[in-house]
Design an enzyme around this catalytic site. Structure first.
Site, PDB file in Angstrom:
ATOM      1  N   VAL A   1       0.811  -1.230   0.000  1.00  0.00           N
ATOM      2  CA  VAL A   1       0.000   0.000   0.000  1.00  0.00           C
ATOM      3  C   VAL A   1       0.842   1.277   0.000  1.00  0.00           C
ATOM      4  CG1 VAL A   1      -1.973  -1.112   1.135  1.00  0.00           C
ATOM      5  CG2 VAL A   1      -0.262   0.075   2.531  1.00  0.00           C
TER       6      VAL A   1
ATOM      7  N   SER B   1      -8.159   3.140  14.844  1.00  0.00           N
ATOM      8  CA  SER B   1      -7.916   2.532  16.156  1.00  0.00           C
ATOM      9  C   SER B   1      -8.424   3.488  17.215  1.00  0.00           C
ATOM     10  CB  SER B   1      -6.416   2.312  16.363  1.00  0.00           C
ATOM     11  OG  SER B   1      -6.142   2.044  17.723  1.00  0.00           O
TER      12      SER B   1
ATOM     13  N   TYR C   1       2.115   5.363  15.659  1.00  0.00           N
ATOM     14  CA  TYR C   1       0.865   4.628  15.398  1.00  0.00           C
ATOM     15  C   TYR C   1      -0.344   5.497  15.728  1.00  0.00           C
ATOM     16  CZ  TYR C   1      -2.636   0.884  15.642  1.00  0.00           C
ATOM     17  OH  TYR C   1      -3.756   0.110  15.465  1.00  0.00           O
TER      18      TYR C   1
ATOM     19  N   LYS D   1      -3.159   6.985  13.090  1.00  0.00           N
ATOM     20  CA  LYS D   1      -4.593   6.677  13.157  1.00  0.00           C
ATOM     21  C   LYS D   1      -5.417   7.958  13.345  1.00  0.00           C
ATOM     22  CE  LYS D   1      -4.206   2.209  12.610  1.00  0.00           C
ATOM     23  NZ  LYS D   1      -4.718   1.521  11.423  1.00  0.00           N
TER      24      LYS D   1
ATOM     25  N   ILE E   1      -8.501  -6.195  19.934  1.00  0.00           N
ATOM     26  CA  ILE E   1      -9.201  -7.328  19.330  1.00  0.00           C
ATOM     27  C   ILE E   1      -8.218  -8.501  19.276  1.00  0.00           C
ATOM     28  CG2 ILE E   1     -10.483  -8.158  17.321  1.00  0.00           C
ATOM     29  CD1 ILE E   1     -11.756  -5.653  18.652  1.00  0.00           C
TER      30      ILE E   1
HETATM   31  P1  NAD Z   1      -1.750  -7.854  11.450  1.00  0.00           P
HETATM   32  O1  NAD Z   1      -0.306  -7.519  11.596  1.00  0.00           O
HETATM   33  O2  NAD Z   1      -2.188  -9.274  11.602  1.00  0.00           O
HETATM   34  O3  NAD Z   1      -2.287  -7.335  10.049  1.00  0.00           O
HETATM   35  C1  NAD Z   1      -1.728  -6.273   9.350  1.00  0.00           C
HETATM   36  C2  NAD Z   1      -1.719  -6.645   7.892  1.00  0.00           C
HETATM   37  O4  NAD Z   1      -1.242  -5.528   7.148  1.00  0.00           O
HETATM   38  C3  NAD Z   1      -0.802  -7.826   7.586  1.00  0.00           C
HETATM   39  O5  NAD Z   1      -1.466  -8.689   6.676  1.00  0.00           O
HETATM   40  C4  NAD Z   1       0.407  -7.152   6.934  1.00  0.00           C
HETATM   41  O6  NAD Z   1       1.069  -8.019   6.036  1.00  0.00           O
HETATM   42  C5  NAD Z   1      -0.299  -6.021   6.220  1.00  0.00           C
HETATM   43  N1  NAD Z   1       0.615  -4.948   5.800  1.00  0.00           N
HETATM   44  C6  NAD Z   1       1.534  -4.256   6.531  1.00  0.00           C
HETATM   45  N2  NAD Z   1       2.178  -3.379   5.758  1.00  0.00           N
HETATM   46  C7  NAD Z   1       1.650  -3.478   4.505  1.00  0.00           C
HETATM   47  C8  NAD Z   1       1.893  -2.831   3.266  1.00  0.00           C
HETATM   48  N3  NAD Z   1       2.853  -1.889   3.129  1.00  0.00           N
HETATM   49  N4  NAD Z   1       1.144  -3.185   2.189  1.00  0.00           N
HETATM   50  C9  NAD Z   1       0.191  -4.146   2.294  1.00  0.00           C
HETATM   51  N5  NAD Z   1      -0.077  -4.808   3.432  1.00  0.00           N
HETATM   52  C10 NAD Z   1       0.650  -4.480   4.523  1.00  0.00           C
HETATM   53  O7  NAD Z   1      -2.521  -6.911  12.488  1.00  0.00           O
HETATM   54  P2  NAD Z   1      -4.090  -6.717  12.784  1.00  0.00           P
HETATM   55  O8  NAD Z   1      -4.215  -6.657  14.256  1.00  0.00           O
HETATM   56  O9  NAD Z   1      -4.914  -7.664  12.019  1.00  0.00           O
HETATM   57  O10 NAD Z   1      -4.292  -5.227  12.218  1.00  0.00           O
HETATM   58  C11 NAD Z   1      -5.091  -4.916  11.089  1.00  0.00           C
HETATM   59  C12 NAD Z   1      -5.528  -3.458  11.184  1.00  0.00           C
HETATM   60  O11 NAD Z   1      -6.347  -3.289  12.338  1.00  0.00           O
HETATM   61  C13 NAD Z   1      -4.373  -2.467  11.334  1.00  0.00           C
HETATM   62  O12 NAD Z   1      -4.643  -1.275  10.600  1.00  0.00           O
HETATM   63  C14 NAD Z   1      -4.383  -2.170  12.822  1.00  0.00           C
HETATM   64  O13 NAD Z   1      -3.839  -0.900  13.114  1.00  0.00           O
HETATM   65  C15 NAD Z   1      -5.871  -2.226  13.124  1.00  0.00           C
HETATM   66  N6  NAD Z   1      -6.201  -2.461  14.541  1.00  0.00           N
HETATM   67  C16 NAD Z   1      -5.999  -3.671  15.111  1.00  0.00           C
HETATM   68  C17 NAD Z   1      -6.350  -3.843  16.453  1.00  0.00           C
HETATM   69  C18 NAD Z   1      -6.182  -5.174  17.173  1.00  0.00           C
HETATM   70  O14 NAD Z   1      -6.452  -5.234  18.367  1.00  0.00           O
HETATM   71  N7  NAD Z   1      -5.781  -6.236  16.516  1.00  0.00           N
HETATM   72  C19 NAD Z   1      -6.884  -2.784  17.171  1.00  0.00           C
HETATM   73  C20 NAD Z   1      -7.068  -1.553  16.537  1.00  0.00           C
HETATM   74  C21 NAD Z   1      -6.732  -1.409  15.211  1.00  0.00           C
END
Ligand code: NAD
Length: 249
Positions: free
Chosen positions: A64, A143, A156, A160, A189
């Site tokens: 991305v 987030s 981060y 966000k 999550i």
């Molecule tokens: P995760 O690390 O499992 O997923 C992140 C994904 O983004 C991975 O598949 C990674 O390969 C991909 N990624 C990273 N850089 C990239 C790039 N340059 N191009 C394409 N893909 C890329 O983490 P997650 O917890 O599933 O997070 C997903 C989203 O949810 C994120 O934006 C995170 O900030 C947000 N989020 C997660 C939580 C939580 O509790 N898990 C809470 C709030 C927000």
């Protein structure tokens, strides 16, 4: 029920779909009837996930932060299923470090992925939606930390907060083209990557601050995702909806 949550006829692209929330979102959208393209840098992992979902899913290599990669992924999506009508800007990265110890390169990398990536994807997908004359839905994964400050996640949290404002500004500008833009702001999550952390001593401390006294499950995000992508949520735009069990209260 008269509300319409069906995604039949829609083509969704989920960024960062190789793991965690993105992988789950792809499954939710496919279950609701959309054709789904799973994009991430690790195309092999996306291919496995797409195969699990079935014939309505396809993988695409996608970074991305790279406009050429974005255009190639959108070409691949169009070849597989047609113009993308639903974009889930989910790709993200996080680093944990004290402010005084955070190298500038690390700050830039987080902002580049989370904020600039969201902007580049929104721009590229919106251009194609407008050219194709199709309505569209964009959901940015923000987030709770975009509004609630906490230690050691400076880039981060700033990224966000930026995603929240990109959500509002792009919603304002794209509404005239029939494209809505909203954001989901999750709290903690549970995913494969953070489950050890959440089950450890830090998690024990954090969960005491969650009003509902539990961490979220992936399924806790499904209802809002479907609302924001389906006809049922058609009059919503520019909203940032928090799902955190009351942590930010
Ligand atoms: P995760 O690390 O499992 O997923 C992140 C994904 O983004 C991975 O598949 C990674 O390969 C991909 N990624 C990273 N850089 C990239 C790039 N340059 N191009 C394409 N893909 C890329 O983490 P997650 O917890 O599933 O997070 C997903 C989203 O949810 C994120 O934006 C995170 O900030 C947000 N989020 C997660 C939580 C939580 O509790 N898990 C809470 C709030 C927000």
């Amino acid at each position: 029920m008269t509300a319409d949550f069906s995604l039949a006829g829609q083509v969704a692209l989920v960024t960062g779909a190789s793991s965690g929330l993105g992988r789950a979102f792809a499954g939710f959208l496919a279950d609701a009837g959309a054709k789904v393209v799973l994009g991430a840098r690790r195309a092999d992992k996306c291919a496995d996930a797409a195969a699990e979902i079935g014939e309505n899913a396809a993988p695409a290599a996608l970074d991305v932060t790279d406009p050429d990669s974005i255009e190639a992924a959108l070409d691949a999506a169009e070849k597989a299923f047609g113009t993308v009508t639903i974009l889930i800007n989910n790709a993200g990265t996080v680093t944990n470090r004290a402010l005084v110890d955070t190298p500038a390169a690390e700050w830039r990398q987080v902002i580049d992925t989370n904020l600039t990536g969201c902007f580049l994807m929104t721009q590229a997908v919106a251009k194609r939606m407008i050219a194709a004359g199709t309505d569209g839905r964009i959901v940015n994964i923000s987030s709770m930390l975009g509004t609630t400050p906490t230690g050691q996640v400076h880039a981060y949290s700033a990224s966000k907060a930026g995603v929240n404002q990109v959500t509002r500004t792009s919603a304002l500008e794209l509404a005239r083209h029939g494209i809505s833009v909203n954001a989901i702001a999750p709290g903690y999550i549970r995913t494969d990557l953070n489950t050890d952390f959440l089950d450890g001593p830090a998690g024990e401390r954090i969960v005491k601050r969650v009003a509902q006294r539990r961490f979220g499950q992936l399924a806790d995000l499904e209802g809002l995702l479907l609302l924001l992508t389906s006809p049922a949520g058609g009059y919503m735009t520019g909203e940032i909806v928090t799902i955190d069990g009351g942590l930010s209260l």
